[in-house]
Write an enzyme that holds these catalytic residues in place. Structure first.
Site, PDB file in Angstrom:
ATOM      1  N   LYS A 123      -5.477   7.231  12.732  1.00  0.00           N
ATOM      2  CA  LYS A 123      -5.916   7.785  11.443  1.00  0.00           C
ATOM      3  C   LYS A 123      -6.287   9.266  11.544  1.00  0.00           C
ATOM      4  CE  LYS A 123      -7.125   3.316   9.675  1.00  0.00           C
ATOM      5  NZ  LYS A 123      -8.118   2.398   9.126  1.00  0.00           N
TER       6      LYS A 123
ATOM      7  N   LYS B 187      -2.942   1.398  15.127  1.00  0.00           N
ATOM      8  CA  LYS B 187      -3.008   2.362  14.031  1.00  0.00           C
ATOM      9  C   LYS B 187      -3.667   3.666  14.491  1.00  0.00           C
ATOM     10  CE  LYS B 187      -5.607  -0.727  11.730  1.00  0.00           C
ATOM     11  NZ  LYS B 187      -6.482  -1.378  10.764  1.00  0.00           N
TER      12      LYS B 187
ATOM     13  N   ARG C  93      -1.411   6.764   9.948  1.00  0.00           N
ATOM     14  CA  ARG C  93      -1.555   6.267   8.572  1.00  0.00           C
ATOM     15  C   ARG C  93      -1.636   7.423   7.575  1.00  0.00           C
ATOM     16  NH1 ARG C  93      -3.537   1.055   8.437  1.00  0.00           N
ATOM     17  NH2 ARG C  93      -2.669  -0.167  10.134  1.00  0.00           N
TER      18      ARG C  93
ATOM     19  N   ARG D  49       0.854  -1.201   0.000  1.00  0.00           N
ATOM     20  CA  ARG D  49       0.000   0.000   0.000  1.00  0.00           C
ATOM     21  C   ARG D  49       0.882   1.240   0.000  1.00  0.00           C
ATOM     22  NH1 ARG D  49      -3.793  -0.099   4.995  1.00  0.00           N
ATOM     23  NH2 ARG D  49      -4.880  -1.689   3.816  1.00  0.00           N
TER      24      ARG D  49
ATOM     25  N   CYS E 103     -16.079  -8.446   6.500  1.00  0.00           N
ATOM     26  CA  CYS E 103     -15.991  -8.801   7.929  1.00  0.00           C
ATOM     27  C   CYS E 103     -16.335  -7.540   8.707  1.00  0.00           C
ATOM     28  CB  CYS E 103     -14.591  -9.331   8.262  1.00  0.00           C
ATOM     29  SG  CYS E 103     -13.373  -8.052   8.592  1.00  0.00           S
TER      30      CYS E 103
ATOM     31  N   CYS F  40     -13.652  -1.713   6.840  1.00  0.00           N
ATOM     32  CA  CYS F  40     -12.730  -0.994   5.962  1.00  0.00           C
ATOM     33  C   CYS F  40     -13.419  -0.070   4.962  1.00  0.00           C
ATOM     34  CB  CYS F  40     -11.831  -1.975   5.228  1.00  0.00           C
ATOM     35  SG  CYS F  40     -10.762  -2.889   6.343  1.00  0.00           S
TER      36      CYS F  40
ATOM     37  N   CYS G 162      -7.822 -10.703   1.134  1.00  0.00           N
ATOM     38  CA  CYS G 162      -7.826 -10.290   2.540  1.00  0.00           C
ATOM     39  C   CYS G 162      -7.916 -11.516   3.453  1.00  0.00           C
ATOM     40  CB  CYS G 162      -8.987  -9.341   2.829  1.00  0.00           C
ATOM     41  SG  CYS G 162      -9.006  -8.896   4.575  1.00  0.00           S
TER      42      CYS G 162
ATOM     43  N   CYS H 159     -15.263  -3.101   0.453  1.00  0.00           N
ATOM     44  CA  CYS H 159     -13.853  -3.349   0.757  1.00  0.00           C
ATOM     45  C   CYS H 159     -13.338  -4.468  -0.141  1.00  0.00           C
ATOM     46  CB  CYS H 159     -13.698  -3.734   2.221  1.00  0.00           C
ATOM     47  SG  CYS H 159     -14.259  -5.409   2.548  1.00  0.00           S
TER      48      CYS H 159
HETATM   49 FE1  SRM Z   1      -8.737  -1.937   6.645  1.00  0.00          FE
HETATM   50  C1  SRM Z   1      -7.318  -4.572   8.189  1.00  0.00           C
HETATM   51  C2  SRM Z   1      -8.046  -3.244   3.654  1.00  0.00           C
HETATM   52  C3  SRM Z   1      -9.513   1.027   5.232  1.00  0.00           C
HETATM   53  C4  SRM Z   1     -10.335  -0.991   9.524  1.00  0.00           C
HETATM   54  N1  SRM Z   1      -7.773  -3.595   6.031  1.00  0.00           N
HETATM   55  C5  SRM Z   1      -7.210  -4.545   6.840  1.00  0.00           C
HETATM   56  C6  SRM Z   1      -6.393  -5.531   6.005  1.00  0.00           C
HETATM   57  C7  SRM Z   1      -4.990  -5.013   5.938  1.00  0.00           C
HETATM   58  C8  SRM Z   1      -6.476  -7.004   6.443  1.00  0.00           C
HETATM   59  C9  SRM Z   1      -5.410  -7.520   7.376  1.00  0.00           C
HETATM   60  O1  SRM Z   1      -5.162  -6.914   8.421  1.00  0.00           O
HETATM   61  O2  SRM Z   1      -4.858  -8.562   7.051  1.00  0.00           O
HETATM   62  C10 SRM Z   1      -7.126  -5.385   4.640  1.00  0.00           C
HETATM   63  C11 SRM Z   1      -6.308  -5.733   3.397  1.00  0.00           C
HETATM   64  C12 SRM Z   1      -7.217  -6.315   2.342  1.00  0.00           C
HETATM   65  C13 SRM Z   1      -6.575  -6.446   1.015  1.00  0.00           C
HETATM   66  O3  SRM Z   1      -6.472  -7.587   0.516  1.00  0.00           O
HETATM   67  O4  SRM Z   1      -6.203  -5.436   0.432  1.00  0.00           O
HETATM   68  C14 SRM Z   1      -7.663  -3.989   4.755  1.00  0.00           C
HETATM   69  N2  SRM Z   1      -8.664  -1.212   4.799  1.00  0.00           N
HETATM   70  C15 SRM Z   1      -8.445  -1.943   3.673  1.00  0.00           C
HETATM   71  C16 SRM Z   1      -8.721  -1.142   2.418  1.00  0.00           C
HETATM   72  C17 SRM Z   1      -7.795  -1.468   1.260  1.00  0.00           C
HETATM   73  C18 SRM Z   1     -10.188  -1.347   2.031  1.00  0.00           C
HETATM   74  C19 SRM Z   1     -10.580  -0.876   0.671  1.00  0.00           C
HETATM   75  O5  SRM Z   1     -11.276  -1.649   0.026  1.00  0.00           O
HETATM   76  O6  SRM Z   1     -10.244   0.229   0.266  1.00  0.00           O
HETATM   77  C20 SRM Z   1      -8.583   0.284   2.999  1.00  0.00           C
HETATM   78  C21 SRM Z   1      -7.170   0.793   2.908  1.00  0.00           C
HETATM   79  C22 SRM Z   1      -7.095   2.189   3.409  1.00  0.00           C
HETATM   80  C23 SRM Z   1      -5.743   2.811   3.282  1.00  0.00           C
HETATM   81  O7  SRM Z   1      -5.417   3.203   2.169  1.00  0.00           O
HETATM   82  O8  SRM Z   1      -5.040   2.929   4.283  1.00  0.00           O
HETATM   83  C24 SRM Z   1      -8.943   0.043   4.458  1.00  0.00           C
HETATM   84  N3  SRM Z   1      -9.665  -0.235   7.289  1.00  0.00           N
HETATM   85  C25 SRM Z   1      -9.969   0.838   6.512  1.00  0.00           C
HETATM   86  C26 SRM Z   1     -10.875   1.694   7.193  1.00  0.00           C
HETATM   87  C27 SRM Z   1     -11.493   2.965   6.641  1.00  0.00           C
HETATM   88  C28 SRM Z   1     -10.705   4.190   6.994  1.00  0.00           C
HETATM   89  O9  SRM Z   1      -9.634   4.109   7.609  1.00  0.00           O
HETATM   90  O10 SRM Z   1     -11.151   5.268   6.644  1.00  0.00           O
HETATM   91  C29 SRM Z   1     -11.130   1.107   8.438  1.00  0.00           C
HETATM   92  C30 SRM Z   1     -12.141   1.620   9.485  1.00  0.00           C
HETATM   93  C31 SRM Z   1     -11.675   2.804  10.230  1.00  0.00           C
HETATM   94  C32 SRM Z   1     -10.938   2.395  11.461  1.00  0.00           C
HETATM   95  O11 SRM Z   1      -9.760   2.071  11.351  1.00  0.00           O
HETATM   96  O12 SRM Z   1     -11.560   2.383  12.528  1.00  0.00           O
HETATM   97  C33 SRM Z   1     -10.355  -0.096   8.474  1.00  0.00           C
HETATM   98  N4  SRM Z   1      -8.782  -2.631   8.545  1.00  0.00           N
HETATM   99  C34 SRM Z   1      -9.547  -2.132   9.557  1.00  0.00           C
HETATM  100  C35 SRM Z   1      -9.413  -2.994  10.708  1.00  0.00           C
HETATM  101  C36 SRM Z   1     -10.097  -2.793  12.078  1.00  0.00           C
HETATM  102  C37 SRM Z   1      -9.286  -1.848  12.884  1.00  0.00           C
HETATM  103  C38 SRM Z   1      -9.811  -1.580  14.252  1.00  0.00           C
HETATM  104  O13 SRM Z   1      -8.996  -1.227  15.109  1.00  0.00           O
HETATM  105  O14 SRM Z   1     -10.992  -1.654  14.509  1.00  0.00           O
HETATM  106  C39 SRM Z   1      -8.536  -4.031  10.321  1.00  0.00           C
HETATM  107  C40 SRM Z   1      -8.067  -5.212  11.194  1.00  0.00           C
HETATM  108  C41 SRM Z   1      -6.964  -4.835  12.107  1.00  0.00           C
HETATM  109  O15 SRM Z   1      -6.351  -3.788  12.002  1.00  0.00           O
HETATM  110  O16 SRM Z   1      -6.679  -5.675  12.975  1.00  0.00           O
HETATM  111  C42 SRM Z   1      -8.174  -3.786   8.960  1.00  0.00           C
HETATM  112 FE1  SF4 Z   2     -10.711  -7.465   4.886  1.00  0.00          FE
HETATM  113 FE2  SF4 Z   2     -12.609  -7.114   6.678  1.00  0.00          FE
HETATM  114 FE3  SF4 Z   2     -11.210  -5.023   5.809  1.00  0.00          FE
HETATM  115 FE4  SF4 Z   2     -12.925  -6.155   4.210  1.00  0.00          FE
HETATM  116  S1  SF4 Z   2     -13.449  -5.142   6.142  1.00  0.00           S
HETATM  117  S2  SF4 Z   2     -10.820  -5.604   3.668  1.00  0.00           S
HETATM  118  S3  SF4 Z   2     -12.811  -8.278   4.785  1.00  0.00           S
HETATM  119  S4  SF4 Z   2     -10.416  -6.692   6.976  1.00  0.00           S
END
Ligand code: SRM
Ligand code: SF4
Length: 589
Positions: free
Chosen positions: A233, A231, A167, A98, A499, A503, A460, A454
């Site tokens: 944000k 993380k 981030r 990324r 899930c 995201c 993922c 997502c």
């Molecule tokens: Fe996310 C984890 C994809 C935005 C909350 N996210 C992941 C991972 C890296 C899975 C992993 O940990 O193994 C995913 C990779 C999937 C893949 O194959 O690419 C993933 N997140 C994404 C993306 C690519 C979704 C998308 O379709 O665009 C977004 C990348 C953003 C970026 O450029 O940095 C993405 N993730 C978000 C957002 C939205 C935001 O930040 O505005 C959230 C919710 C906001 C938040 O953080 O509260 C988000 N991602 C999570 C979480 C839950 C975090 C938490 O503390 O609650 C995880 C799991 C974790 O971190 O343990 C996670």
């Molecule tokens: Fe993966 Fe869950 Fe984030 Fe979708 S919401 S990209 S399934 S970690």
């Protein structure tokens, strides 16, 4: 980041940030990730050795965790997992990388490099994310260095795109919608440069640059050896657009202006989306507006707010380590007080502002400066050629003209922006030639244009159900319902995730689906149209038939019973279909 305060009120002397808390707790009592970070030589680990291991294409578990801080995730193709297990083969490992792209701004030269690397190493595609940046999937471990070097050559990096650090910094994206855009973007860049981790391990591992001196205390003046608990944000919103979903950020800044000049920011803290099913102690939370700062107070405010989370965040239980839980545990008053103590002055009262939408304004618009901007709808952010719709090729041709800037939107789309009127016909012709429509509504419902999914399957590792590969088809079925009820042109936000991690920021959408198991989702209704209210789960763990039945009934009632200009989410709450979860944070009132 600096630890010294730069601005102090006479009443309250500035204080040094207390960095002792994270290091006085016995390491063995903390989460394993804390020990890993502490002993990692500022994130170097043994990543460099793993990159040349010839026995496997994977990296070891600890290096996998450390590589996240370098923007890289080890994944495996889940479509092939069972088959390979049966064949006693190791999973088909591949890496996601990324990039970091503050405010989503990308030059044509950078776009061309991303395109080239995606074609060569990323399965002829790349992905725009919900935080305005890009990702490659399917990278072979042996290609990682080449990709990193390619990005560096055009001034890009993947620092801190993942990991327990601040981030990629988001920023309201559309230059044609506000005179403030440039001024706010400059501040977002300052913030991004300020909060970035400093470790020389990045340059050493990826570019073979030996550090000038052994890594020590000076390496990370703000983060220290243990970085953040989780993380963190940061985002900047420019009213009336809430495209970055300010209430979902750990730390948000709402631009406040007077006569077109940026005066400062309202500060919003404690947003977050992630939850875990059957773990009620985890929950999405909307950020709180705690006050107003002037522009020159931005950097000290970043230090102060992040300092509170760095020093008080939970380093034992990672599922409870986000800032939102620190705020709820300690109390908003305590956290605000500690921020002010670190700042050495009290925050001014928040100023009034109003949001109208968190979506993208699609199609062509002309800015005050006469430049033209075309927001293209990219379904779920995937840049790829599909049949007649040769999106990847078309955007490469546009980039080759060198006559625009690319701006990645928080809704996974892209703006071909800053186009001189004389160049617009060329760009329009290229887009048309590649089957890329610029008229937003052509053949698409307003629901689709306000949708996000997502990534989920097959890359993922946390996905429990499909998302990106399924939402477009589900929307086609919902579109049939919308047509029946005469709602095809009604903008309604819908977001899906594979899930509950959230995201695609589902918990603030008017309709949301989060994956529970293959083909099964939790259905949520009632989020605010401009991201100001959480939605509420109305069905748990249900399949498509139930989802469509509930939506059919609810959309039917909406069409028949809604008040003039009433949004779908607001109707759902008023009609009692979903009870209101959190008081709306609508500062329009
Ligand atoms: Fe996310 C984890 C994809 C935005 C909350 N996210 C992941 C991972 C890296 C899975 C992993 O940990 O193994 C995913 C990779 C999937 C893949 O194959 O690419 C993933 N997140 C994404 C993306 C690519 C979704 C998308 O379709 O665009 C977004 C990348 C953003 C970026 O450029 O940095 C993405 N993730 C978000 C957002 C939205 C935001 O930040 O505005 C959230 C919710 C906001 C938040 O953080 O509260 C988000 N991602 C999570 C979480 C839950 C975090 C938490 O503390 O609650 C995880 C799991 C974790 O971190 O343990 C996670
Ligand atoms: Fe993966 Fe869950 Fe984030 Fe979708 S919401 S990209 S399934 S970690």
């Amino acid at each position: 980041m600096a630890t010294k305060m730069t601005k102090a009120s006479p009443a309250a002397p500035a204080v040094e940030i207390d960095r002792s808390r994270d290091i006085t707790q016995p390491l063995e009592k903390l989460a394993p990730e804390e020990r890993l970070k502490f002993h990692s030589d500022y994130l170097a680990g043994t990543i460099a050795d793993d990159l040349v291991d010839e026995i496997t294409l994977a990296v070891d578990e600890n290096n996998n965790k450390l590589m996240k801080f370098h923007g890289i995730y080890q994944q495996d193709d889940r479509d092939l997992r069972d088959e390979r297990r049966q064949q006693k083969l190791e999973p088909l490992y591949a890496f996601m990388l990324r990039g970091r792209m503050p405010g989503g701004v990308c030059t044509p030269e950078q776009w061309l490099k991303i395109d080239e690397l995606g074609r060569e190493h990323g399965n002829e595609q790349f992905r725009l994310t919900t935080r305005q940046t890009f990702q490659f999937h399917y990278l072979n471990r042996n290609a990682l260095r080449e990709v990193m070097v390619g990005l560096r050559d055009v001034g890009l990096d993947s620092k801190a795109a993942c990991g327990d650090v601040a981030r990629t910094v988001m920023s309201g994206v559309h230059p044609g919608l506000s005179k403030l855009h440039k001024q706010v973007y400059e501040q977002a860049r300052i913030a991004s440069d300020h909060v970035i981790h400093r470790t020389s391990a990045y340059e050493e591992i990826w570019f073979g640059e030996k550090p000038a001196q052994p890594r020590g205390e000076q390496e990370e003046p703000f983060y220290g050896k243990q970085y953040m608990p989780r993380k963190f944000k940061i985002g900047f919103a420019i009213p009336p657009s809430n495209d970055i979903d300010i209430y979902s950020q750990d730390l948000g800044f709402v631009a406040i202006a007077s006569r077109g000049r940026l005066k400062g920011f309202n500060v919003v803290i404690g947003g977050g989306m992630g939850r875990t099913d059957r773990a009620p102690e985890t929950y999405p939370r909307l950020g709180d507006v705690i006050g107003f700062i002037e522009v020159d107070q931005l950097v000290p405010t970043l230090d102060a707010v992040m300092g509170v989370q760095r020093d008080y965040g939970d380093r034992v239980t990672r599922s409870h380590a986000r800032f939102k839980y620190t705020i709820d545990d300690k109390g908003l008053d305590f956290v605000k007080g500690d921020i002010e103590r670190r700042l050495g002055f009290a925050l001014a009262p928040a100023k009034r502002f109003a949001f109208t939408s968190n979506g993208d304004q699609l199609g062509w618009t002309t800015g005050d400066d006469g430049l033209e901007h075309c927001t293209l709808f990219v379904e779920n952010g995937r840049i790829i050629n599909r049949g007649e719709h040769r999106l990847m090729d078309g955007l490469r041709e546009v980039a080759r003209t060198g006559t625009c800037v690319f701006r990645l939107t928080p809704n996974q789309s892209v703006i071909v922006s800053d186009v001189a009127p004389a160049d617009r016909p060329t760009i329009e012709a290229i887009l048309a030639e590649h089957g890329i429509g610029t008229a937003p509504a052509k053949g698409r419902s307003a629901l689709r244009l306000n949708s996000m999914a997502c990534v989920a399957m097959p890359t993922c590792g946390l996905a429990m159900a499909e998302s990106e590969r399924y939402l477009p088809d589900l929307i086609t079925r919902i579109e049939a319902l919308l047509e029946t009820h005469g709602l095809s042109e009604e903008p309604i936000t819908i977001r899906m995730t594979g899930c509950p991690n959230g995201c695609a920021r589902p918990y603030i959408a008017e309709i949301a689906l989060t994956g529970r198991a293959p083909g099964k989702y939790n259905l949520y209704l009632g989020g605010g149209f401009h991201g100001q209210r959480l939605n509420k789960m109305v069905r748990e763990n249900v399949g498509e038939d139930v989802i469509l039945a509930v939506l059919d009934e609810t959309l039917g009632r909406y069409a028949a019973e809604r008040e003039p200009d009433e949004r779908f989410g607001d109707f759902v709450i008023r009609a009692g279909i979903a009870p209101e979860v959190t008081a709306g944070r609508n500062f329009n009132d």
